[in-house]
Scaffold this motif. Sequence first.
Motif, PDB file in Angstrom:
ATOM      1  N   PHE A  63     -20.987  -2.990  -0.583  1.00 27.71           N
ATOM      2  CA  PHE A  63     -21.971  -4.077  -0.596  1.00 27.71           C
ATOM      3  C   PHE A  63     -23.127  -3.873   0.376  1.00 27.71           C
ATOM      4  CE2 PHE A  63     -18.395  -6.076  -2.672  1.00 27.71           C
ATOM      5  CZ  PHE A  63     -19.040  -6.733  -3.713  1.00 27.71           C
ATOM      6  N   LYS A  88     -15.620 -20.847  -2.479  1.00 26.20           N
ATOM      7  CA  LYS A  88     -16.613 -19.769  -2.611  1.00 26.20           C
ATOM      8  C   LYS A  88     -15.934 -18.456  -2.231  1.00 26.20           C
ATOM      9  CE  LYS A  88     -20.201 -22.926  -0.919  1.00 26.20           C
ATOM     10  NZ  LYS A  88     -21.341 -23.093   0.009  1.00 26.20           N
ATOM     11  N   ASN A  99     -20.777 -17.231  -7.305  1.00 26.20           N
ATOM     12  CA  ASN A  99     -19.602 -16.969  -6.475  1.00 26.20           C
ATOM     13  C   ASN A  99     -18.851 -18.228  -6.052  1.00 26.20           C
ATOM     14  OD1 ASN A  99     -21.352 -14.408  -6.041  1.00 26.20           O
ATOM     15  ND2 ASN A  99     -19.285 -13.859  -5.368  1.00 26.20           N
ATOM     16  N   TYR A 115     -16.511 -14.317  -1.969  1.00 24.50           N
ATOM     17  CA  TYR A 115     -17.611 -13.358  -1.931  1.00 24.50           C
ATOM     18  C   TYR A 115     -17.121 -11.912  -1.919  1.00 24.50           C
ATOM     19  CZ  TYR A 115     -20.630 -17.332  -0.979  1.00 24.50           C
ATOM     20  OH  TYR A 115     -21.306 -18.508  -1.064  1.00 24.50           O
ATOM     21  N   ALA A 116     -18.097 -11.031  -2.109  1.00 24.85           N
ATOM     22  CA  ALA A 116     -17.869  -9.584  -2.140  1.00 24.85           C
ATOM     23  C   ALA A 116     -16.756  -9.292  -3.147  1.00 24.85           C
ATOM     24  CB  ALA A 116     -17.572  -9.058  -0.741  1.00 24.85           C
ATOM     25  N   LEU A 117     -15.796  -8.445  -2.774  1.00 26.34           N
ATOM     26  CA  LEU A 117     -14.791  -8.035  -3.766  1.00 26.34           C
ATOM     27  C   LEU A 117     -13.849  -9.175  -4.160  1.00 26.34           C
ATOM     28  CD1 LEU A 117     -13.995  -4.503  -2.334  1.00 26.34           C
ATOM     29  CD2 LEU A 117     -15.209  -5.025  -4.464  1.00 26.34           C
ATOM     30  N   VAL A 141     -24.288  -7.863   2.359  1.00 30.10           N
ATOM     31  CA  VAL A 141     -23.177  -8.789   2.162  1.00 30.10           C
ATOM     32  C   VAL A 141     -23.255  -9.942   3.163  1.00 30.10           C
ATOM     33  CG1 VAL A 141     -21.454  -7.783   3.707  1.00 30.10           C
ATOM     34  CG2 VAL A 141     -20.732  -8.792   1.538  1.00 30.10           C
ATOM     35  N   LEU A 158     -18.183 -12.124  12.835  1.00 35.28           N
ATOM     36  CA  LEU A 158     -17.303 -11.242  12.051  1.00 35.28           C
ATOM     37  C   LEU A 158     -15.970 -10.944  12.730  1.00 35.28           C
ATOM     38  CD1 LEU A 158     -20.182  -8.824  11.004  1.00 35.28           C
ATOM     39  CD2 LEU A 158     -19.212 -10.675   9.638  1.00 35.28           C
ATOM     40  N   TRP A 213     -14.270 -14.350   2.741  1.00 36.52           N
ATOM     41  CA  TRP A 213     -14.769 -12.982   2.577  1.00 36.52           C
ATOM     42  C   TRP A 213     -13.682 -11.974   2.947  1.00 36.52           C
ATOM     43  CZ3 TRP A 213     -17.938 -16.891   4.128  1.00 36.52           C
ATOM     44  CH2 TRP A 213     -19.216 -16.958   3.564  1.00 36.52           C
ATOM     45  N   ALA A 247     -11.382  -1.319   6.970  1.00 34.23           N
ATOM     46  CA  ALA A 247     -11.814  -2.018   5.757  1.00 34.23           C
ATOM     47  C   ALA A 247     -13.329  -2.212   5.704  1.00 34.23           C
ATOM     48  CB  ALA A 247     -11.111  -3.374   5.669  1.00 34.23           C
ATOM     49  N   VAL A 248     -13.974  -2.342   6.863  1.00 39.06           N
ATOM     50  CA  VAL A 248     -15.424  -2.557   6.868  1.00 39.06           C
ATOM     51  C   VAL A 248     -16.166  -1.261   6.562  1.00 39.06           C
ATOM     52  CG1 VAL A 248     -17.393  -3.094   8.338  1.00 39.06           C
ATOM     53  CG2 VAL A 248     -15.362  -4.533   8.419  1.00 39.06           C
ATOM     54  N   GLU A 282     -24.255  -9.852  -3.581  1.00 31.94           N
ATOM     55  CA  GLU A 282     -23.590 -10.196  -4.844  1.00 31.94           C
ATOM     56  C   GLU A 282     -24.622 -10.269  -5.972  1.00 31.94           C
ATOM     57  OE1 GLU A 282     -23.037 -11.627  -1.930  1.00 31.94           O
ATOM     58  OE2 GLU A 282     -20.875 -11.645  -1.558  1.00 31.94           O
ATOM     59  N   PRO A 314     -13.019  -8.108   4.709  1.00 27.63           N
ATOM     60  CA  PRO A 314     -13.695  -7.552   5.888  1.00 27.63           C
ATOM     61  C   PRO A 314     -15.086  -7.038   5.496  1.00 27.63           C
ATOM     62  CG  PRO A 314     -11.449  -6.729   5.731  1.00 27.63           C
ATOM     63  CD  PRO A 314     -11.734  -7.435   4.446  1.00 27.63           C
ATOM     64  N   VAL A 315     -16.106  -7.601   6.101  1.00 31.11           N
ATOM     65  CA  VAL A 315     -17.481  -7.187   5.810  1.00 31.11           C
ATOM     66  C   VAL A 315     -18.246  -7.089   7.119  1.00 31.11           C
ATOM     67  CG1 VAL A 315     -17.616  -8.220   3.506  1.00 31.11           C
ATOM     68  CG2 VAL A 315     -18.196  -9.608   5.512  1.00 31.11           C
ATOM     69  N   GLY A 365     -16.182  -2.134   2.812  1.00 29.33           N
ATOM     70  CA  GLY A 365     -17.202  -3.190   2.791  1.00 29.33           C
ATOM     71  C   GLY A 365     -18.625  -2.646   2.789  1.00 29.33           C
ATOM     72  N   LEU A 366     -18.955  -1.792   3.765  1.00 32.11           N
ATOM     73  CA  LEU A 366     -20.326  -1.295   3.866  1.00 32.11           C
ATOM     74  C   LEU A 366     -20.722  -0.414   2.686  1.00 32.11           C
ATOM     75  CD1 LEU A 366     -20.833  -0.645   7.705  1.00 32.11           C
ATOM     76  CD2 LEU A 366     -22.153  -2.195   6.262  1.00 32.11           C
ATOM     77  N   GLN A 420      -7.008  -9.335   2.307  1.00 34.26           N
ATOM     78  CA  GLN A 420      -8.426  -9.327   1.929  1.00 34.26           C
ATOM     79  C   GLN A 420      -9.147 -10.602   2.364  1.00 34.26           C
ATOM     80  OE1 GLN A 420     -10.504  -7.035   0.457  1.00 34.26           O
ATOM     81  NE2 GLN A 420      -8.849  -5.579   0.833  1.00 34.26           N
TER      82      GLN A 420
END
Lengths: 615, 83
Positions: free
Chosen positions: A240, B6, B22, B8-10, A244, A475, B77, A231-232, A274, B79-80, A236-237, B47
């Motif tokens: 964003f 809050k 957000n 964030y992202a998607l 992000v 993370l 969030w 997913a990252v 964002e 996964p970022v 994600g990368l 998510q």
Amino acid sequence: MSWTRTILRVDLTNGTCAPEPLNMGWAMKYLGQRGLATKYFVEETDPKVDPLSPDNKMIMATGPLTGTCASTAGRYSVITKGALTGAIACSNSGGFFGNEMKNAGYDMIIFEGRAPNPVYLLIQNDDARLLDASEFWGKSVWDTEEGIKAKHQDPLIRVASIGVSGEKGCKFACVVNDMHRAAGRSGVGTVMGSKNLKAVAIRGTLGVAVDDAPRFLAAADAGKKVLADNAVTGQGLPTFGTQVLMNVINETGALPTRNSREVQFDGAKDISAEAMAEKRVSDGKANLITNAACFACTIACGRVSAIERTHYTVAERPQYQVASGGLEYEAAWALGAATGVNDLDALTFANFICNEQGMDPISLGATVGAAMELFESGAIGTAETGGIELRFGSAEALTQVTELVGLGEGFGVDVGLGSKRLCEKYGNPDLSMTVKGQEFPAYDPRGIQGMGLTYATANRGACHLRSYTVASEILGVPEKTDPLTTDGKAALVKAFQDATAAVDSSGLCVFTTFAWTLDDIAPQIDAACEGSWSTDTLLEVGERIWTLERQYNLDAGFTGKDDSLPKRLLKDAAKTGPAKGLVNGLDKMLPEYYQLRGWTADGVPTNETLQRVAL
Amino acid sequence: MRITVKLYALLGRYLPPGSKDNQTELEVDDGTTPAAVMRRLALPPEQCHLVLINGLYVPPGERDRQALADGDALAIWPPVAGG
Ligand code: SF4
């Protein structure tokens, strides 16, 4: 294979270029890129050398996978003694230049001496020549790159060059390739400038051979599937980018703000990923135009941005009303939170200038932040700044100073010294947020304890990319640890440092490790290269490289005392957020770290350790 | 009680229309958990990778146990990563 087995040695003093065989014994012990070039560098230079003397050398090095079809396999590094730090420097860059170098038939290029007049190196496969660069000296990276392509009538030439900042001796000048990809840190561009070397231009068409092609293709494909399914790296990368993290790190109370006086920035939301994606009311367009990928990369984390045309930075300057390299997290933090500026387009403009004139935005932004504190505390005034009201939060001051540093003019000369020398010059050394002379990046070690040990022990000076414990502490990759405790961080930092040293020596991008472990990487190297490459071998290589770099720094005059942090992080507790009341507990982590490394209590590798890592 | 949520992202698309920066304020029952808020806003569980209350991490196993308090900020969030 997959080394080309050839080095190009360029004697700038005498104007000669000569190929020579790669030392394959060393390749088997140090893999490539960061590790192998460091071995060459350590063997060939005096550790006490002045970084700007002709006796310092500079190496551009690819990894064995560079130029192959493994995902992200386009990386190269610049290895030298850093102008900013006086420590071993190794700055890694993506884009397409590394691939071109490998395809021209070279694993690395070693530059020695100093050219009597400005030159650039032109390589077309086995034809390598030093050419007069007087028409490009004094020009920006962007003009140099376009000028060289036009002059040789070949748009496919790939160029790595320095801007005016590197010519003028800015201590954190970088080497920029493909317009906005940079070997960014430690002043490697300053060293290049001191050698009167403006650019390296390469066109390579020889191809890159691997050892066992069917097995390599299968391993590379399997690796790409892991990246796509994660997913990252799959979502994600690319969507964003690294930006992000702005809101994540702010929320966790670890965003160094206004020269680290605070750990949370009220303007973080305005300069985040964002915010970059949000359409403006005025023209209905977003700052972010699209994402972009380096050579062979299936992640594509890069940002392409444009500034609103009416913004004060570009309204009268159409040359900047273009789509160009956008903000990554580190740049947005340094240019924004570290200076208290929340004007997204002003940060984007400052980032454009960093690319155009070849400056490390981390060191630039952090140094401007330190200068703002010097200004607000009265240590400097408008007499020093040339009339600029250098206050925290002033976008105009930030962009003005950035342009001055880029051109090496006015107060830009002072800021170009970097934060350590600047703060010393004006009598406030404690205001410099640096380790071993290098500005630390976008994570406050009071809120992410492991990053304190990471910065303190990083061989190239404070750096997040040497052991990115944020992955674990914030993370949850590969597993979640508590950012507010020092427990277990010594082992975590060591593990990250060794694994990263191996990845940095392979030709791959470290961002793959959000999805890949060495178990995913080893089969790709093993299939591409002769020799036997397992996860264990890579970890051994990584530890060997780390120890080699350490030993070089000790020989250069650094000691365990330099494994420290700015006083502010050790004495002034965080004022808000989850880390409120905490300082960094470096004293609890460092002795354990030395022990795990097999170093003495003073941070010197013991003879047994040197033997164990086969140094 | 009122909390701030809050996303964030998607996950930003799951905020009520018109939300700024957000985030949004939500009126919730006493003792509400992050998992209950996630269900109420129809967030896809897979998510919801990083869940923080006032900046402190809430492990997956705690998300339907830890009670929110009046004035808390719940930030989530997908996964970022960055660098
Ligand atoms: S992940 Fe990003 S930095 Fe790394 S190779 Fe791909 S585009 Fe370049």
